[in-house]
Scaffold this motif. Structure first.
Motif, PDB file in Angstrom:
ATOM      1  N   GLU A 225      -9.358  -2.771   6.065  1.00 56.34           N
ATOM      2  CA  GLU A 225      -9.241  -1.382   6.513  1.00 56.34           C
ATOM      3  C   GLU A 225     -10.282  -0.501   5.824  1.00 56.34           C
ATOM      4  O   GLU A 225     -10.770   0.459   6.403  1.00 56.34           O
ATOM      5  CB  GLU A 225      -7.828  -0.858   6.257  1.00 56.34           C
ATOM      6  N   ASN A 226     -10.611  -0.835   4.583  1.00 52.03           N
ATOM      7  CA  ASN A 226     -11.615  -0.079   3.831  1.00 52.03           C
ATOM      8  C   ASN A 226     -13.038  -0.555   4.103  1.00 52.03           C
ATOM      9  O   ASN A 226     -13.984   0.217   3.995  1.00 52.03           O
ATOM     10  CB  ASN A 226     -11.329  -0.169   2.327  1.00 52.03           C
ATOM     11  N   ASN A 227     -13.175  -1.840   4.402  1.00 48.51           N
ATOM     12  CA  ASN A 227     -14.488  -2.445   4.610  1.00 48.51           C
ATOM     13  C   ASN A 227     -14.352  -3.550   5.656  1.00 48.51           C
ATOM     14  O   ASN A 227     -14.092  -4.699   5.316  1.00 48.51           O
ATOM     15  CB  ASN A 227     -15.018  -3.017   3.291  1.00 48.51           C
ATOM     16  N   PRO A 228     -14.526  -3.230   6.939  1.00 49.40           N
ATOM     17  CA  PRO A 228     -14.316  -4.217   7.998  1.00 49.40           C
ATOM     18  C   PRO A 228     -15.352  -5.340   8.028  1.00 49.40           C
ATOM     19  O   PRO A 228     -15.160  -6.330   8.716  1.00 49.40           O
ATOM     20  CB  PRO A 228     -14.374  -3.406   9.292  1.00 49.40           C
ATOM     21  N   ASN A 229     -16.430  -5.196   7.259  1.00 43.11           N
ATOM     22  CA  ASN A 229     -17.477  -6.213   7.257  1.00 43.11           C
ATOM     23  C   ASN A 229     -17.845  -6.600   5.823  1.00 43.11           C
ATOM     24  O   ASN A 229     -18.986  -6.432   5.386  1.00 43.11           O
ATOM     25  CB  ASN A 229     -18.704  -5.692   8.022  1.00 43.11           C
TER      26      ASN A 229
ATOM     27  N   GLY B 273       8.281  11.076  -0.189  1.00 43.47           N
ATOM     28  CA  GLY B 273       7.327  11.744   0.678  1.00 43.47           C
ATOM     29  C   GLY B 273       6.055  10.964   0.966  1.00 43.47           C
ATOM     30  O   GLY B 273       5.116  11.517   1.521  1.00 43.47           O
ATOM     31  N   ARG B 274       6.032   9.697   0.602  1.00 39.18           N
ATOM     32  CA  ARG B 274       4.812   8.913   0.752  1.00 39.18           C
ATOM     33  C   ARG B 274       4.958   7.873   1.856  1.00 39.18           C
ATOM     34  O   ARG B 274       6.047   7.625   2.350  1.00 39.18           O
ATOM     35  CB  ARG B 274       4.472   8.268  -0.582  1.00 39.18           C
ATOM     36  N   LYS B 275       3.842   7.253   2.210  1.00 33.85           N
ATOM     37  CA  LYS B 275       3.807   6.212   3.236  1.00 33.85           C
ATOM     38  C   LYS B 275       3.593   4.870   2.550  1.00 33.85           C
ATOM     39  O   LYS B 275       2.565   4.645   1.923  1.00 33.85           O
ATOM     40  CB  LYS B 275       2.666   6.487   4.218  1.00 33.85           C
TER      41      LYS B 275
ATOM     42  N   THR C 260       0.858  -1.181   0.000  1.00 29.71           N
ATOM     43  CA  THR C 260       0.000   0.000   0.000  1.00 29.71           C
ATOM     44  C   THR C 260       0.898   1.235   0.000  1.00 29.71           C
ATOM     45  O   THR C 260       1.962   1.247   0.619  1.00 29.71           O
ATOM     46  CB  THR C 260      -0.974   0.052   1.189  1.00 29.71           C
ATOM     47  N   VAL C 261       0.456   2.243  -0.726  1.00 30.92           N
ATOM     48  CA  VAL C 261       1.144   3.529  -0.783  1.00 30.92           C
ATOM     49  C   VAL C 261       0.087   4.577  -0.452  1.00 30.92           C
ATOM     50  O   VAL C 261      -0.927   4.676  -1.154  1.00 30.92           O
ATOM     51  CB  VAL C 261       1.768   3.789  -2.172  1.00 30.92           C
ATOM     52  N   ASP C 262       0.326   5.287   0.641  1.00 28.83           N
ATOM     53  CA  ASP C 262      -0.662   6.247   1.143  1.00 28.83           C
ATOM     54  C   ASP C 262      -2.032   5.577   1.260  1.00 28.83           C
ATOM     55  O   ASP C 262      -3.057   6.120   0.826  1.00 28.83           O
ATOM     56  CB  ASP C 262      -0.728   7.501   0.263  1.00 28.83           C
ATOM     57  N   ASP C 263      -2.029   4.357   1.812  1.00 35.64           N
ATOM     58  CA  ASP C 263      -3.240   3.568   2.082  1.00 35.64           C
ATOM     59  C   ASP C 263      -3.968   3.108   0.825  1.00 35.64           C
ATOM     60  O   ASP C 263      -5.116   2.674   0.893  1.00 35.64           O
ATOM     61  CB  ASP C 263      -4.206   4.330   3.003  1.00 35.64           C
ATOM     62  N   ARG C 264      -3.313   3.161  -0.308  1.00 39.20           N
ATOM     63  CA  ARG C 264      -3.907   2.689  -1.565  1.00 39.20           C
ATOM     64  C   ARG C 264      -3.151   1.449  -2.024  1.00 39.20           C
ATOM     65  O   ARG C 264      -1.918   1.455  -2.089  1.00 39.20           O
ATOM     66  CB  ARG C 264      -3.810   3.788  -2.616  1.00 39.20           C
ATOM     67  N   LEU C 265      -3.867   0.400  -2.347  1.00 38.44           N
ATOM     68  CA  LEU C 265      -3.257  -0.847  -2.797  1.00 38.44           C
ATOM     69  C   LEU C 265      -2.653  -0.658  -4.188  1.00 38.44           C
ATOM     70  O   LEU C 265      -3.331  -0.186  -5.101  1.00 38.44           O
ATOM     71  CB  LEU C 265      -4.325  -1.944  -2.826  1.00 38.44           C
TER      72      LEU C 265
END
Length: 159
Positions: free
Chosen positions: A117-121, A71-73, A53-58
């Motif tokens: 993380e995007n859809n826990p259910n 500069g990214r996560k 994931t980069v900035d919480d995007r797969l």
């Protein structure tokens, strides 16, 4: 070619590295930073073995340049467990025998974590759709989906 200096955060840790302008993030992770969990299965973004994931995007790290991480996560499979404590997805993959050769497993785990993380259910259909970009030739998908659904339930109950 001149090397590019990159400052980024990988698995919550500030990192700096030098890379070639045409070097993929996958190659940087594996060859420069020693994070060999992500695998190259196809090099074309079709198999998902290199998922991070980069900035919480797969993303498929084989399709992203290492310089683009500036500069990214970035989060990889190496950051999934907390010390010796496995993530619920990792535990459920073991319990449900949802892995065999290990080539696809890191990418599937990263993708599944992103899903939860995007859809826990998620419904089973949503989980299958989310993981459709990850190919597995050893286990088939039933055990993988069962493990993801069991982890989702455990994580919901724990929160």
């Amino acid at each position: 070619m001149s090397m590019i200096h990159v400052t980024t955060t990988i698995n919550g840790v500030a990192q700096e590295y030098l890379c070639e302008p045409d070097e993929t993030l996958l190659d940087v992770l594996r060859d420069r930073l020693g994070m060999t969990g992500s695998k190259e299965g196809c090099g074309t973004g079709d198999c998902g073995a290199c998922s991070v994931t980069v900035d919480d995007r797969l993303v498929c790290s084989c399709l992203m340049l290492g310089a683009e991480a500036e500069g990214r996560k970035v989060e990889t499979i190496e950051g999934m467990a907390e010390g010796e404590t496995l993530h619920p997805l990792q535990r459920k993959f073991i319990e449900h025998a949802a892995l065999q050769c290990g080539i696809c497993t890191p990418g599937i785990l990263v993708a599944a974590k992103s899903l939860l993380e995007n859809n826990p259910n998620p419904t089973e259909e949503e989980a299958r759709y989310w993981l459709a970009g990850n190919l597995c030739r050893c286990t088939g998908y039933d055990k993988i989906i069962r493990a993801v659904m069991a982890a989702a339930e455990e994580m919901r109950e724990a929160s």
